[in-house]
Motif scaffolding. Structure first.
Motif, short mmCIF file in Angstrom:
data_model
loop_
_atom_site.label_atom_id
_atom_site.label_comp_id
_atom_site.label_asym_id
_atom_site.label_seq_id
_atom_site.Cartn_x
_atom_site.Cartn_y
_atom_site.Cartn_z
N ALA A 207 -5.36 32.02 -32.54
CA ALA A 207 -5.64 32.12 -34.44
C ALA A 207 -4.26 31.02 -34.84
CB ALA A 207 -6.04 33.49 -34.59
N HIS A 208 -3.28 32.34 -33.78
CA HIS A 208 -1.63 31.32 -35.04
C HIS A 208 -1.68 30.43 -34.40
CE1 HIS A 208 0.94 34.81 -36.01
NE2 HIS A 208 0.21 35.35 -35.76
N MET A 209 -1.84 29.54 -32.25
CA MET A 209 -2.07 29.00 -32.88
C MET A 209 -2.34 27.22 -32.91
SD MET A 209 0.56 28.49 -30.14
CE MET A 209 1.64 29.78 -29.18
N ILE A 210 -4.58 28.04 -33.52
CA ILE A 210 -4.69 26.78 -34.18
C ILE A 210 -4.70 26.91 -35.65
CG2 ILE A 210 -6.07 25.77 -32.26
CD1 ILE A 210 -8.53 28.61 -33.66
N GLY A 211 -3.87 27.81 -36.54
CA GLY A 211 -3.31 27.58 -37.82
C GLY A 211 -2.72 26.46 -38.36
N ASP A 212 -3.44 26.27 -39.16
CA ASP A 212 -3.25 24.64 -39.69
C ASP A 212 -1.19 24.37 -39.94
OD1 ASP A 212 -5.79 23.80 -40.86
OD2 ASP A 212 -5.56 24.92 -42.63
N ASP A 213 -0.62 24.89 -40.09
CA ASP A 213 0.92 24.97 -40.60
C ASP A 213 1.13 24.46 -39.15
OD1 ASP A 213 0.20 27.77 -40.01
OD2 ASP A 213 1.86 28.50 -41.14
N HIS A 214 0.92 25.34 -38.64
CA HIS A 214 1.21 25.59 -36.85
C HIS A 214 1.47 24.06 -36.31
CE1 HIS A 214 2.95 26.14 -33.09
NE2 HIS A 214 2.19 25.80 -32.67
N LEU A 215 0.16 23.31 -36.87
CA LEU A 215 -0.04 22.06 -36.28
C LEU A 215 0.02 21.28 -36.82
CD1 LEU A 215 -4.47 22.91 -35.48
CD2 LEU A 215 -2.37 22.69 -34.08
N GLN A 216 0.55 20.99 -37.96
CA GLN A 216 0.80 20.53 -38.86
C GLN A 216 2.44 20.02 -38.35
OE1 GLN A 216 0.18 20.22 -43.10
NE2 GLN A 216 -1.91 20.13 -42.98
N SER A 217 3.04 21.55 -38.47
CA SER A 217 4.42 21.36 -37.31
C SER A 217 4.55 20.97 -36.08
CB SER A 217 5.17 22.77 -37.74
OG SER A 217 4.74 23.26 -39.14
N ARG A 218 3.21 21.12 -35.15
CA ARG A 218 3.29 20.93 -33.69
C ARG A 218 3.18 19.27 -34.26
NH1 ARG A 218 -0.29 20.02 -30.01
NH2 ARG A 218 0.44 20.60 -28.06
N ALA A 219 2.89 18.74 -35.27
CA ALA A 219 2.78 17.14 -34.77
C ALA A 219 3.64 16.00 -35.20
CB ALA A 219 0.73 16.77 -35.67
N GLY A 220 4.67 16.69 -36.00
CA GLY A 220 5.97 16.41 -36.33
C GLY A 220 5.74 16.72 -38.05
N ARG A 221 4.96 17.45 -38.54
CA ARG A 221 5.23 16.60 -40.03
C ARG A 221 5.12 17.85 -41.01
NH1 ARG A 221 -1.16 16.01 -40.60
NH2 ARG A 221 -1.05 16.15 -42.69
N VAL A 222 5.86 18.31 -42.26
CA VAL A 222 5.55 19.33 -43.47
C VAL A 222 4.77 19.07 -42.88
CG1 VAL A 222 7.14 20.02 -45.05
CG2 VAL A 222 8.12 18.40 -43.40
N PRO A 223 4.18 20.50 -43.36
CA PRO A 223 2.86 21.65 -43.28
C PRO A 223 3.35 21.24 -45.00
CG PRO A 223 3.97 22.63 -42.01
CD PRO A 223 5.02 22.05 -42.55
N GLN A 224 1.84 20.73 -45.25
CA GLN A 224 1.32 20.29 -46.91
C GLN A 224 -0.33 20.79 -46.96
OE1 GLN A 224 2.56 17.63 -48.46
NE2 GLN A 224 4.14 17.49 -46.85
N PRO A 225 0.33 22.59 -48.45
CA PRO A 225 -0.75 23.55 -47.81
C PRO A 225 -1.78 23.01 -48.44
CG PRO A 225 1.51 24.36 -48.34
CD PRO A 225 1.60 23.19 -48.00
N HIS A 226 -2.13 22.06 -49.59
CA HIS A 226 -2.97 21.11 -49.88
C HIS A 226 -4.47 20.25 -49.53
CE1 HIS A 226 -0.45 17.74 -49.94
NE2 HIS A 226 -1.51 17.72 -50.35
N THR A 227 -3.70 20.54 -48.07
CA THR A 227 -4.69 19.89 -47.39
C THR A 227 -4.99 20.67 -46.48
OG1 THR A 227 -2.45 19.47 -45.45
CG2 THR A 227 -3.18 17.08 -47.28
#
Length: 260
Positions: A207-227
């Motif tokens: 569950a941790h590994m497939i959270g939106d914030d983790h996946l966006q960070s892993r992709a080199g992006r700053v997490p965007q909560p509205h997305t």
């Protein structure tokens, strides 16, 4: 088996796939497309694909047992289980095309959950969520979407999403996904007697590994909560844990929760 090669399935593999479909209710037609078309390059299923099919069938059977008991007790009516489509490469559904890159999904139009045979390897090797119960959690999550469909929640949310803007629609989707995580936890509590030490930790880690914030960070992006469309790692793990600790679907009402 799907993809650009249109490879068929050899004799042993074909018998295995037919057996999985017959005894478990899994829709294996996407796996058989090349064979039925008379492919000139048949091959047997790989050992990993055979293991994925057998493992998936066992998990699916537990979900049918669990929800078959919970629905009469907590909902007051019988449970009608979904069909699980196990495919390799690419497949089509009434909700659109899918490949291993799209990840597992549930299509309410045909009440089927779609899962690529390679996803387990992706989950473990690329997403860092290893262990049998991590994979079982993902299957249970897709079945939970069917539970939402059976309860009428999925249709109501989909209708509402079409009436609002993108940000609000994403917010509704997050609540839908977190509820599915919670329902997965309810399932996990019901199969507690089958669990091994560390299984729940595997699911929580997944569950941790497939959270939106983790996946966006892993992709080199700053997490965007509205997305976000599935929730943060912390939210996904916490709602799964809520379902596991209570075993009550009434505690999974993310739509009435003031905070997620």
């Amino acid at each position: 088996m799907g993809g650009g090669g249109k490879a068929g399935i050899g004799g042993v593999g074909l018998l295995l796939v037919l057996a999985v479909g017959y005894f478990t209710g899994i829709d294996v037609r996407p796996l058989l497309d090349g064979e039925l078309a008379g492919s000139s390059a048949p091959r047997e299923l790989t050992e990993a694909e055979e293991q994925a099919g057998a493992f998936t069938s066992r998990v699916l059977a537990t979900t049918e047992d669990v929800w078959g008991q919970i629905f009469p007790a907590q909902v007051g009516r019988p449970y009608d289980p979904p069909v699980l489509v196990l495919f390799s490469g690419v497949t089509q559904s009434p909700c659109g095309g899918a490949s291993g890159a799209t990840g597992p999904f549930y299509c309410p139009a045909d009440e089927k959950a779609y899962l690529d045979t390679q996803f387990f390897a992706t989950l473990s090797q690329q997403l860092g969520a290893s262990g049998d119960f991590a994979a079982a959690y993902v299957i249970a999550h897709e079945v939970a979407h069917h539970v939402q469909n059976e309860l009428g929640i999925l249709g109501q949310v989909n209708q509402r999403r079409q009436q609002v803007g993108e940000v609000e629609a994403n917010g509704l989707t997050v609540r839908l996904e977190l509820q599915a995580d919670c329902l997965s936890g309810v399932w996990a509590r019901s199969v507690e007697g089958l669990l091994e030490p560390g299984d729940i930790e595997e699911a929580v880690n997944a569950a941790h590994m497939i959270g939106d914030d983790h996946l966006q960070s892993r992709a080199g992006r700053v997490p965007q909560p509205h997305t976000f469309t599935h929730g943060t790692s912390e939210q996904r793990a916490r709602w799964f844990t809520t379902g596991y600790e209570t075993g009550d679907i009434n505690n999974c009402d993310t739509f009435r929760a003031r905070t997620l």
